[in-house]
Motif scaffolding. Structure first.
Motif, PDB file in Angstrom:
ATOM      1  N   TRP A 259       0.871  -1.182   0.000  1.00  0.00           N
ATOM      2  CA  TRP A 259       0.000   0.000   0.000  1.00  0.00           C
ATOM      3  C   TRP A 259       0.906   1.229   0.000  1.00  0.00           C
ATOM      4  O   TRP A 259       1.138   1.867   1.022  1.00  0.00           O
ATOM      5  CB  TRP A 259      -0.898  -0.002   1.235  1.00  0.00           C
ATOM      6  CG  TRP A 259      -2.149   0.798   1.037  1.00  0.00           C
ATOM      7  CD1 TRP A 259      -2.326   2.119   1.292  1.00  0.00           C
ATOM      8  CD2 TRP A 259      -3.394   0.318   0.532  1.00  0.00           C
ATOM      9  NE1 TRP A 259      -3.601   2.499   0.979  1.00  0.00           N
ATOM     10  CE2 TRP A 259      -4.285   1.419   0.504  1.00  0.00           C
ATOM     11  CE3 TRP A 259      -3.846  -0.930   0.083  1.00  0.00           C
ATOM     12  CZ2 TRP A 259      -5.601   1.297   0.067  1.00  0.00           C
ATOM     13  CZ3 TRP A 259      -5.152  -1.042  -0.351  1.00  0.00           C
ATOM     14  CH2 TRP A 259      -6.013   0.050  -0.361  1.00  0.00           C
ATOM     15  N   ALA A 301      -1.746  -8.572   2.480  1.00  0.00           N
ATOM     16  CA  ALA A 301      -2.453  -8.108   1.283  1.00  0.00           C
ATOM     17  C   ALA A 301      -3.952  -8.355   1.414  1.00  0.00           C
ATOM     18  O   ALA A 301      -4.775  -7.480   1.095  1.00  0.00           O
ATOM     19  CB  ALA A 301      -1.907  -8.812   0.044  1.00  0.00           C
ATOM     20  N   ASP A 302      -4.332  -9.532   1.890  1.00  0.00           N
ATOM     21  CA  ASP A 302      -5.751  -9.843   2.039  1.00  0.00           C
ATOM     22  C   ASP A 302      -6.397  -8.919   3.069  1.00  0.00           C
ATOM     23  O   ASP A 302      -7.521  -8.441   2.881  1.00  0.00           O
ATOM     24  CB  ASP A 302      -5.931 -11.302   2.452  1.00  0.00           C
ATOM     25  CG  ASP A 302      -7.386 -11.742   2.370  1.00  0.00           C
ATOM     26  OD1 ASP A 302      -7.994 -11.578   1.304  1.00  0.00           O
ATOM     27  OD2 ASP A 302      -7.913 -12.233   3.386  1.00  0.00           O
ATOM     28  N   HIS A 305      -6.929  -5.468   1.577  1.00  0.00           N
ATOM     29  CA  HIS A 305      -8.026  -5.464   0.616  1.00  0.00           C
ATOM     30  C   HIS A 305      -9.376  -5.555   1.320  1.00  0.00           C
ATOM     31  O   HIS A 305     -10.349  -4.901   0.899  1.00  0.00           O
ATOM     32  CB  HIS A 305      -7.856  -6.612  -0.380  1.00  0.00           C
ATOM     33  CG  HIS A 305      -6.680  -6.440  -1.286  1.00  0.00           C
ATOM     34  ND1 HIS A 305      -5.969  -7.505  -1.807  1.00  0.00           N
ATOM     35  CD2 HIS A 305      -6.079  -5.331  -1.750  1.00  0.00           C
ATOM     36  CE1 HIS A 305      -4.983  -7.046  -2.548  1.00  0.00           C
ATOM     37  NE2 HIS A 305      -5.026  -5.728  -2.536  1.00  0.00           N
ATOM     38  N   ARG A 306      -9.448  -6.332   2.389  1.00  0.00           N
ATOM     39  CA  ARG A 306     -10.699  -6.411   3.145  1.00  0.00           C
ATOM     40  C   ARG A 306     -11.026  -5.083   3.811  1.00  0.00           C
ATOM     41  O   ARG A 306     -12.185  -4.634   3.806  1.00  0.00           O
ATOM     42  CB  ARG A 306     -10.610  -7.527   4.193  1.00  0.00           C
ATOM     43  CG  ARG A 306     -10.671  -8.932   3.612  1.00  0.00           C
ATOM     44  CD  ARG A 306     -10.574 -10.005   4.699  1.00  0.00           C
ATOM     45  NE  ARG A 306     -10.622 -11.344   4.136  1.00  0.00           N
ATOM     46  CZ  ARG A 306     -11.746 -12.010   3.854  1.00  0.00           C
ATOM     47  NH1 ARG A 306     -12.910 -11.439   4.108  1.00  0.00           N
ATOM     48  NH2 ARG A 306     -11.699 -13.212   3.339  1.00  0.00           N
TER      49      ARG A 306
END
Length: 325
Positions: A259, A301-302, A305-306
């Protein structure tokens, strides 16, 4: 016959991810919790899945309430996650003992009376205390916990062993460390997750510790609890859980790489967490194979994104960040 899972403390982070892991199964899911705050579940489950979860409000320190709820649930498998965390136990050790030790005994007693074969419960890497920073701790390592919380978790492991010796009652205690993912928002080990949330929101955040920690994605932690409830060996077992042993500076580097707008916004500093940072989960992997492992960068990363999806939907709670200043 479909199984009936009885979960205590399932409105917390690990509990919410455990219910997510169970959702979609041909199983009855009953949550026993003192709180009615379902926001973590709502972040992970859609309305239809959440509608299949049965909620019973009750206090773990009330043995009659625990016994009644377990019977009402028709429980065949028990996952016990409820407990007071380190700061709360330090502030009020008597209440901490009532919840974390007596409450665990209430769960064991109810499960034994209802004829269940096993309880899976949350212990903690806090049983080790600080360690020497270099030794890789196996379950055989005694350690010296330096918090009431760690002492209470060690007591639960001892009581579980006595239940096996006295009643032939099986159990598994799992020792997570720094669990991260959506829904992790309390305690100092929540700081890496809060840093990820702050990154998505373009806010600054300071992680209040430095040095090494063991990071495990919440989905993997939940999968471990479910796997032990389904297929752990008989007897009283205690297993470490292990993800990635990593320095806080590298956690921040992963966040910034994934990010880029967060670059320079996340800082860290303060003493290391007083828990041995290096553990092995070889015993767990041998006893309960094929439990997933999410690599750190993929888990971060997950999580990012969540959080971003929740932010777009206007559902990202920022009270934890506001409280952190």
């Amino acid at each position: 016959m479909a199984h009936s899972y009885f979960l205590t403390g399932a409105l917390g982070c690990i509990g919410a991810w455990t219910i997510k892991a169970l959702a979609g199964r041909d199983a009855r899911i009953t949550v026993f919790d003192k709180s009615n705050d379902r926001r973590r579940l709502e972040w992970l489950l859609d309305r239809d899945a959440l509608g299949h979860v049965h909620f019973i409000t009750g206090d773990l320190t009330d043995p009659t309430a625990v016994d009644r709820a377990m019977g009402e649930a028709g429980a065949t498998r028990v996952i016990h996650l409820a407990g007071m965390l380190v700061p709360a136990c330090q502030r009020d050790p008597v209440q901490g003992a009532l919840v974390n030790v007596a409450g665990t005994l209430h769960v064991f007693e109810a499960a034994r009376r209802h004829g269940l074969a096993r309880v899976v419960y949350a212990s903690s890497a806090a049983v080790y205390g600080p360690g020497d920073g270099t030794t890789v701790m196996s379950e055989a390592a005694l350690g010296t916990p330096d918090t009431h919380y760690g002492v209470f978790k060690r007591a639960n492991e001892g009581n579980a062993r006595v239940y096996a010796l006295t009643h032939g009652f099986s159990s598994v205690g799992l020792r997570p460390y720094t669990v991260y993912g959506v829904g992790r928002d309390t305690g100092i080990t929540a700081d890496p997750t809060l840093a990820m949330k702050a990154a998505v929101l373009g806010r600054r955040f300071h992680v209040r510790f430095s040095g090494l920690t063991d990071m495990q994605y919440a989905a993997d932690t939940a999968a471990a609890f479910v796997a032990c409830a389904d297929r752990a060996p008989d007897g009283a077992h205690v297993f470490n859980l292990h993800g990635d042993t990593v320095d806080v500076r590298d956690i921040v580097a992963h966040i910034e790489r994934l990010w880029p707008d967060a670059r320079g916004r996340i800082t860290w500093g303060g003493p290391p967490i007083p828990i041995a940072p290096r553990v092995t989960d070889a015993a767990f992997r041998a006893a309960v194979p094929d439990v997933p492992v999410t690599q750190l960068e993929a888990g971060i990363a997950d999580t990012l994104h969540r959080f971003a999806a929740l932010a777009r939907e206007g559902r990202l709670d920022t009270r934890d960040l506001d409280a952190a200043g």
